[in-house]
Design a protein around this motif. Structure first.
Motif, PDB file in Angstrom:
ATOM      1  N   LEU A 184     131.840  57.867  63.992  1.00  0.00           N
ATOM      2  CA  LEU A 184     132.917  57.219  64.727  1.00  0.00           C
ATOM      3  C   LEU A 184     132.564  56.942  66.188  1.00  0.00           C
ATOM      4  N   THR A 185     131.862  57.871  66.826  1.00  0.00           N
ATOM      5  CA  THR A 185     131.638  57.747  68.272  1.00  0.00           C
ATOM      6  C   THR A 185     130.236  57.277  68.650  1.00  0.00           C
ATOM      7  N   ARG A 186     129.293  57.323  67.709  1.00  0.00           N
ATOM      8  CA  ARG A 186     127.928  56.942  68.061  1.00  0.00           C
ATOM      9  C   ARG A 186     127.359  55.849  67.160  1.00  0.00           C
ATOM     10  N   GLU A 187     127.340  56.097  65.851  1.00  0.00           N
ATOM     11  CA  GLU A 187     126.696  55.134  64.952  1.00  0.00           C
ATOM     12  C   GLU A 187     127.473  53.823  64.865  1.00  0.00           C
ATOM     13  N   ARG A 188     128.804  53.906  64.700  1.00  0.00           N
ATOM     14  CA  ARG A 188     129.579  52.671  64.576  1.00  0.00           C
ATOM     15  C   ARG A 188     129.505  51.815  65.849  1.00  0.00           C
ATOM     16  N   PRO A 189     129.699  52.398  67.050  1.00  0.00           N
ATOM     17  CA  PRO A 189     129.566  51.585  68.254  1.00  0.00           C
ATOM     18  C   PRO A 189     128.186  50.945  68.391  1.00  0.00           C
ATOM     19  N   ALA A 190     127.127  51.663  67.961  1.00  0.00           N
ATOM     20  CA  ALA A 190     125.773  51.117  68.059  1.00  0.00           C
ATOM     21  C   ALA A 190     125.606  49.915  67.137  1.00  0.00           C
ATOM     22  N   VAL A 191     126.168  50.001  65.930  1.00  0.00           N
ATOM     23  CA  VAL A 191     126.063  48.889  64.985  1.00  0.00           C
ATOM     24  C   VAL A 191     126.933  47.717  65.438  1.00  0.00           C
ATOM     25  N   VAL A 192     128.102  47.995  65.987  1.00  0.00           N
ATOM     26  CA  VAL A 192     128.966  46.932  66.523  1.00  0.00           C
ATOM     27  C   VAL A 192     128.224  46.160  67.604  1.00  0.00           C
ATOM     28  N   GLU A 193     127.484  46.868  68.432  1.00  0.00           N
ATOM     29  CA  GLU A 193     126.715  46.211  69.494  1.00  0.00           C
ATOM     30  C   GLU A 193     125.659  45.277  68.915  1.00  0.00           C
ATOM     31  N   VAL A 194     125.007  45.725  67.845  1.00  0.00           N
ATOM     32  CA  VAL A 194     124.002  44.890  67.182  1.00  0.00           C
ATOM     33  C   VAL A 194     124.651  43.645  66.588  1.00  0.00           C
ATOM     34  N   VAL A 195     125.815  43.806  65.962  1.00  0.00           N
ATOM     35  CA  VAL A 195     126.517  42.679  65.352  1.00  0.00           C
ATOM     36  C   VAL A 195     126.923  41.669  66.418  1.00  0.00           C
ATOM     37  N   GLN A 196     127.421  42.161  67.538  1.00  0.00           N
ATOM     38  CA  GLN A 196     127.829  41.271  68.617  1.00  0.00           C
ATOM     39  C   GLN A 196     126.638  40.514  69.192  1.00  0.00           C
ATOM     40  N   TRP A 197     125.520  41.208  69.314  1.00  0.00           N
ATOM     41  CA  TRP A 197     124.300  40.553  69.799  1.00  0.00           C
ATOM     42  C   TRP A 197     123.834  39.496  68.812  1.00  0.00           C
ATOM     43  N   ALA A 198     123.831  39.854  67.506  1.00  0.00           N
ATOM     44  CA  ALA A 198     123.367  38.918  66.485  1.00  0.00           C
ATOM     45  C   ALA A 198     124.288  37.715  66.362  1.00  0.00           C
ATOM     46  N   ALA A 199     125.585  37.911  66.610  1.00  0.00           N
ATOM     47  CA  ALA A 199     126.548  36.816  66.487  1.00  0.00           C
ATOM     48  C   ALA A 199     126.278  35.714  67.500  1.00  0.00           C
ATOM     49  N   GLY A 200     125.624  36.059  68.593  1.00  0.00           N
ATOM     50  CA  GLY A 200     125.335  35.059  69.607  1.00  0.00           C
ATOM     51  C   GLY A 200     124.006  34.368  69.420  1.00  0.00           C
ATOM     52  N   ASN A 201     123.367  34.636  68.276  1.00  0.00           N
ATOM     53  CA  ASN A 201     122.038  34.052  68.036  1.00  0.00           C
ATOM     54  C   ASN A 201     122.056  32.902  67.045  1.00  0.00           C
ATOM     55  N   GLY A 202     123.113  32.104  67.062  1.00  0.00           N
ATOM     56  CA  GLY A 202     123.122  30.903  66.235  1.00  0.00           C
ATOM     57  C   GLY A 202     123.886  31.052  64.935  1.00  0.00           C
ATOM     58  N   ASP A 203     123.478  30.314  63.930  1.00  0.00           N
ATOM     59  CA  ASP A 203     124.155  30.217  62.636  1.00  0.00           C
ATOM     60  C   ASP A 203     124.238  31.593  61.968  1.00  0.00           C
ATOM     61  N   ARG A 204     125.457  32.094  61.778  1.00  0.00           N
ATOM     62  CA  ARG A 204     125.636  33.421  61.192  1.00  0.00           C
ATOM     63  C   ARG A 204     125.260  33.460  59.719  1.00  0.00           C
ATOM     64  N   SER A 205     125.400  32.333  59.027  1.00  0.00           N
ATOM     65  CA  SER A 205     125.091  32.303  57.597  1.00  0.00           C
ATOM     66  C   SER A 205     123.608  32.501  57.337  1.00  0.00           C
ATOM     67  N   ASP A 206     122.775  32.235  58.356  1.00  0.00           N
ATOM     68  CA  ASP A 206     121.329  32.379  58.190  1.00  0.00           C
ATOM     69  C   ASP A 206     120.775  33.402  59.175  1.00  0.00           C
ATOM     70  N   ASN A 207     121.653  34.363  59.531  1.00  0.00           N
ATOM     71  CA  ASN A 207     121.292  35.365  60.522  1.00  0.00           C
ATOM     72  C   ASN A 207     121.211  36.728  59.826  1.00  0.00           C
ATOM     73  N   ALA A 208     120.002  37.176  59.546  1.00  0.00           N
ATOM     74  CA  ALA A 208     119.806  38.415  58.789  1.00  0.00           C
ATOM     75  C   ALA A 208     120.353  39.624  59.539  1.00  0.00           C
ATOM     76  N   ASP A 209     120.151  39.665  60.853  1.00  0.00           N
ATOM     77  CA  ASP A 209     120.650  40.796  61.639  1.00  0.00           C
ATOM     78  C   ASP A 209     122.170  40.877  61.581  1.00  0.00           C
ATOM     79  N   TYR A 210     122.811  39.715  61.661  1.00  0.00           N
ATOM     80  CA  TYR A 210     124.273  39.685  61.627  1.00  0.00           C
ATOM     81  C   TYR A 210     124.787  40.130  60.257  1.00  0.00           C
ATOM     82  N   ARG A 211     124.206  39.596  59.196  1.00  0.00           N
ATOM     83  CA  ARG A 211     124.668  39.937  57.848  1.00  0.00           C
ATOM     84  C   ARG A 211     124.417  41.400  57.525  1.00  0.00           C
TER      85      ARG A 211
END
Length: 212
Positions: free
Chosen positions: A38-65
């Motif tokens: 709740l306090t460490r792993e989830r926030p770390a993954v949320v940060e990765v998702v937010q970073w990946a979301a800004g890298n273009g097409d989400r449908s072809d974004n392996a990090d985001y998916r």
């Protein structure tokens, strides 16, 4: 040794009566994992998702998916742990006991027994979230746990397992601290991955090391 009565385990108890018994060590491990997710792993993954979301097409974004899938797994585990912790009924093996509660095997007991061939084994009866066969920690709901429940020194019990039926003789019943392995951060977690990347040599340092 003179044997006492032979007891057959009861296996027809209504499912609604099943409770989430757990030892102090087991409950602490559940809470530690819940806190980590709740306090460490989830926030770390949320940060990765937010970073990946800004890298273009989400449908072809392996990090985001991958990140979104990992978040669903984490959220599912958090919900599961929350329910297990909320439903937990704490039983301390070290608390003082009197009468049959001190001499018969119930939840939290450590039992020494032998089979027909005279081979001895020691097991501790714990909750379903604490099973650790490497430490001989068995569930109170397992065939062996059910067979040993309510038995006392000198009793013979019948173990009904998938491999067949076996008669066991109880040699000792005692209550003591049951050491449950503490929760550790999984090697594949986002947090541990960050630690590994942070401790790695930067490319320029690796080049310097190779040139020496």
């Amino acid at each position: 040794m003179q044997k006492g009565f032979t007891r057959h385990p009861q296996s027809n108890e209504p499912a609604t009566r099943v409770k989430n018994y757990i030892t102090p060590g087991g409950l602490e491990r559940l809470k530690d994992e819940h806190r980590f997710l709740l306090t460490r792993e989830r926030p770390a993954v949320v940060e990765v998702v937010q970073w990946a979301a800004g890298n273009g097409d989400r449908s072809d974004n392996a990090d985001y998916r991958y990140g979104k899938r990992r978040l669903r797994q984490i959220d599912g585990r958090i919900r599961f742990l929350s329910k297990r912790i909320e439903a937990a009924e704490l039983v301390d093996p070290e608390r003082p006991r009197t009468g049959q509660a001190a001499t018969r095997a119930f939840f939290g007991a450590t039992v020494r027994y032998e089979n027909a061939a005279g081979v001895e084994r020691v097991v501790s009866i714990v909750g379903v979230d604490e099973v650790d066969l490497s430490r001989n920690h068995i569930s109170w709901m397992s065939p062996l746990g059910r067979a040993l429940t309510k038995s006392a020194e000198g009793d013979s019990v019948v173990l009904k397992a998938p491999g067949g039926t076996e008669e066991l003789t109880v040699l000792e019943v005692r209550y003591e601290r049951i050491a449950v392995e503490a929760f550790r951060e999984p090697a594949g977690s986002e947090v541990s991955g960050r630690h590994s990347r942070a401790n790695a040599h930067p490319p320029e340092e690796e080049d310097k090391e190779r040139s020496r």
